[in-house]
Write a protein that holds these residues in place. Structure first.
Motif, PDB file in Angstrom:
ATOM      1  N   VAL A 131       0.853  -1.182   0.000  1.00  0.00           N
ATOM      2  CA  VAL A 131       0.000   0.000   0.000  1.00  0.00           C
ATOM      3  C   VAL A 131       0.895   1.240   0.000  1.00  0.00           C
ATOM      4  O   VAL A 131       1.770   1.379   0.860  1.00  0.00           O
ATOM      5  CB  VAL A 131      -0.926   0.029   1.240  1.00  0.00           C
ATOM      6  N   ILE A 132       0.685   2.131  -0.967  1.00  0.00           N
ATOM      7  CA  ILE A 132       1.478   3.362  -1.032  1.00  0.00           C
ATOM      8  C   ILE A 132       1.119   4.256   0.139  1.00  0.00           C
ATOM      9  O   ILE A 132      -0.058   4.448   0.453  1.00  0.00           O
ATOM     10  CB  ILE A 132       1.246   4.095  -2.367  1.00  0.00           C
ATOM     11  N   GLY A 133       2.138   4.801   0.789  1.00  0.00           N
ATOM     12  CA  GLY A 133       1.939   5.734   1.890  1.00  0.00           C
ATOM     13  C   GLY A 133       2.026   7.165   1.399  1.00  0.00           C
ATOM     14  O   GLY A 133       1.083   7.698   0.829  1.00  0.00           O
ATOM     15  N   ASP A 134       3.191   7.778   1.571  1.00  0.00           N
ATOM     16  CA  ASP A 134       3.391   9.169   1.165  1.00  0.00           C
ATOM     17  C   ASP A 134       3.943   9.248  -0.255  1.00  0.00           C
ATOM     18  O   ASP A 134       4.624   8.333  -0.718  1.00  0.00           O
ATOM     19  CB  ASP A 134       4.384   9.864   2.104  1.00  0.00           C
ATOM     20  N   GLU A 135       3.679  10.380  -0.895  1.00  0.00           N
ATOM     21  CA  GLU A 135       4.247  10.656  -2.215  1.00  0.00           C
ATOM     22  C   GLU A 135       5.002  11.972  -2.126  1.00  0.00           C
ATOM     23  O   GLU A 135       4.461  12.984  -1.680  1.00  0.00           O
ATOM     24  CB  GLU A 135       3.139  10.763  -3.257  1.00  0.00           C
ATOM     25  N   TYR A 136       6.283  11.949  -2.514  1.00  0.00           N
ATOM     26  CA  TYR A 136       7.138  13.129  -2.480  1.00  0.00           C
ATOM     27  C   TYR A 136       7.486  13.551  -3.905  1.00  0.00           C
ATOM     28  O   TYR A 136       7.765  12.704  -4.750  1.00  0.00           O
ATOM     29  CB  TYR A 136       8.442  12.832  -1.731  1.00  0.00           C
ATOM     30  N   GLY A 160      27.183   7.330 -11.830  1.00  0.00           N
ATOM     31  CA  GLY A 160      26.956   8.761 -11.726  1.00  0.00           C
ATOM     32  C   GLY A 160      26.779   9.232 -10.303  1.00  0.00           C
ATOM     33  O   GLY A 160      26.956   8.473  -9.340  1.00  0.00           O
ATOM     34  N   THR A 161      26.442  10.505 -10.189  1.00  0.00           N
ATOM     35  CA  THR A 161      26.186  11.151  -8.908  1.00  0.00           C
ATOM     36  C   THR A 161      24.867  11.913  -9.015  1.00  0.00           C
ATOM     37  O   THR A 161      24.352  12.142 -10.106  1.00  0.00           O
ATOM     38  CB  THR A 161      27.328  12.120  -8.523  1.00  0.00           C
ATOM     39  N   PHE A 162      24.339  12.331  -7.873  1.00  0.00           N
ATOM     40  CA  PHE A 162      23.076  13.064  -7.889  1.00  0.00           C
ATOM     41  C   PHE A 162      22.911  13.883  -6.618  1.00  0.00           C
ATOM     42  O   PHE A 162      23.564  13.634  -5.600  1.00  0.00           O
ATOM     43  CB  PHE A 162      21.880  12.112  -8.058  1.00  0.00           C
ATOM     44  N   GLN A 163      22.015  14.845  -6.711  1.00  0.00           N
ATOM     45  CA  GLN A 163      21.580  15.659  -5.575  1.00  0.00           C
ATOM     46  C   GLN A 163      20.104  15.960  -5.792  1.00  0.00           C
ATOM     47  O   GLN A 163      19.720  16.459  -6.854  1.00  0.00           O
ATOM     48  CB  GLN A 163      22.379  16.956  -5.495  1.00  0.00           C
ATOM     49  N   LEU A 164      19.278  15.645  -4.792  1.00  0.00           N
ATOM     50  CA  LEU A 164      17.831  15.785  -4.941  1.00  0.00           C
ATOM     51  C   LEU A 164      17.220  16.323  -3.662  1.00  0.00           C
ATOM     52  O   LEU A 164      17.670  15.986  -2.562  1.00  0.00           O
ATOM     53  CB  LEU A 164      17.181  14.427  -5.238  1.00  0.00           C
ATOM     54  N   THR A 165      16.191  17.144  -3.798  1.00  0.00           N
ATOM     55  CA  THR A 165      15.380  17.571  -2.660  1.00  0.00           C
ATOM     56  C   THR A 165      13.921  17.284  -3.000  1.00  0.00           C
ATOM     57  O   THR A 165      13.418  17.736  -4.033  1.00  0.00           O
ATOM     58  CB  THR A 165      15.560  19.062  -2.349  1.00  0.00           C
ATOM     59  N   PHE A 166      13.269  16.518  -2.132  1.00  0.00           N
ATOM     60  CA  PHE A 166      11.865  16.183  -2.298  1.00  0.00           C
ATOM     61  C   PHE A 166      11.029  16.866  -1.214  1.00  0.00           C
ATOM     62  O   PHE A 166      11.500  17.046  -0.090  1.00  0.00           O
ATOM     63  CB  PHE A 166      11.643  14.669  -2.158  1.00  0.00           C
ATOM     64  N   VAL A 167       9.789  17.200  -1.561  1.00  0.00           N
ATOM     65  CA  VAL A 167       8.835  17.709  -0.573  1.00  0.00           C
ATOM     66  C   VAL A 167       7.578  16.850  -0.629  1.00  0.00           C
ATOM     67  O   VAL A 167       7.219  16.313  -1.679  1.00  0.00           O
ATOM     68  CB  VAL A 167       8.471  19.195  -0.798  1.00  0.00           C
ATOM     69  N   LEU A 168       6.918  16.750   0.504  1.00  0.00           N
ATOM     70  CA  LEU A 168       5.708  15.946   0.601  1.00  0.00           C
ATOM     71  C   LEU A 168       4.619  16.533  -0.286  1.00  0.00           C
ATOM     72  O   LEU A 168       4.275  17.702  -0.172  1.00  0.00           O
ATOM     73  CB  LEU A 168       5.237  15.897   2.055  1.00  0.00           C
ATOM     74  N   GLU A 169       4.095  15.712  -1.193  1.00  0.00           N
ATOM     75  CA  GLU A 169       2.996  16.154  -2.050  1.00  0.00           C
ATOM     76  C   GLU A 169       1.662  15.585  -1.577  1.00  0.00           C
ATOM     77  O   GLU A 169       0.654  16.262  -1.577  1.00  0.00           O
ATOM     78  CB  GLU A 169       3.239  15.744  -3.501  1.00  0.00           C
ATOM     79  N   ARG A 170       1.667  14.316  -1.187  1.00  0.00           N
ATOM     80  CA  ARG A 170       0.450  13.671  -0.714  1.00  0.00           C
ATOM     81  C   ARG A 170       0.791  12.815   0.489  1.00  0.00           C
ATOM     82  O   ARG A 170       1.637  11.935   0.417  1.00  0.00           O
ATOM     83  CB  ARG A 170      -0.162  12.800  -1.821  1.00  0.00           C
ATOM     84  N   GLU A 171       0.136  13.103   1.609  1.00  0.00           N
ATOM     85  CA  GLU A 171       0.404  12.363   2.844  1.00  0.00           C
ATOM     86  C   GLU A 171      -0.512  11.160   2.934  1.00  0.00           C
ATOM     87  O   GLU A 171      -1.730  11.287   2.824  1.00  0.00           O
ATOM     88  CB  GLU A 171       0.199  13.270   4.059  1.00  0.00           C
TER      89      GLU A 171
END
Length: 198
Positions: A131-136, A160-171
């Motif tokens: 069951v999917i919980g949060d979506e960022y 490779g390398t990466f840098q990411l910032t996620f924010v809560l879209e759906r709780e």
């Protein structure tokens, strides 16, 4: 129409959660995906848990959740509990296999523009992992990037390398992570596999 189909699939999947089954991943894992999330080692989020890392070949079509017409590539990293239940799933979609630095933007269901850069999304999972919980979603005001350092055409290995910032879209229910997730010092090395049914 595709949203209705997606809802039906999620509904059937959540009903099947009541059935006893092996929750462990069936697809192969190859390589590594390391990063710090809000200063902590992401790979060590779940005590005695494990990680699945995959490079995948995919193809979209009109009416699908990823309607780009051409073949594209995904880097998928999943975190599991020691019992084998998935808890976090980070996708990078439309990954180029050409050396360079690429912007990462939010993934929007049922949208794919051939000229867009890489899409990023993160899901959490609850209960026994079905069951999917949060979506960022990607926070566009931050410096989100995917740097491809090398791709071997013969072995299909990609680094490779990466840098990411996620924010809560759906709780979802059982929300436990912070509303903002900063992934820093990210590195990966995996192999692009074609697991599509022929």
């Amino acid at each position: 129409m595709s949203r209705i189909i997606c809802f039906i699939v999620l509904l059937v999947a959540s009903m099947s959660c009541n059935l006893q089954y092996d929750a462990r991943p069936r697809n192969p894992s190859w390589g590594f995906f390391t990063t710090k999330m809000n200063g902590q080692e992401w790979n060590k989020t779940y005590r005695n848990g494990y990680q699945v890392v995959q490079g995948l070949t995919a193809s979209g079509a009109a009416g699908s959740a990823m309607p780009c017409k051409r073949e594209y590539y995904i880097i998928n990293a999943e975190l599991y509990t020691s019992e084998g239940y998935i808890r976090q799933n980070l996708y990078l979609k439309k990954v180029p296999i050409v050396k360079g630095k690429y912007k990462v933007i939010p993934y929007i269901m049922d949208h794919c523009n051939e000229s867009d850069p890489v899409y990023g999304i993160l899901y959490t999972w609850i209960d026994d992992g079905c069951v999917i919980g949060d979506e960022y979603k990607i926070l566009e005001s931050e410096n989100n990037f995917l740097q491809i350092e090398s791709y071997n055409e013969k072995s299909k290995e990609i680094k490779g390398t990466f840098q990411l910032t996620f924010v809560l879209e759906r709780e979802g229910s059982d929300h436990t992570l912070p509303d903002t997730l900063r992934f820093r010092e990210g590195k990966f090395h995996t192999k692009i596999m074609d697991l599509r049914r022929k």
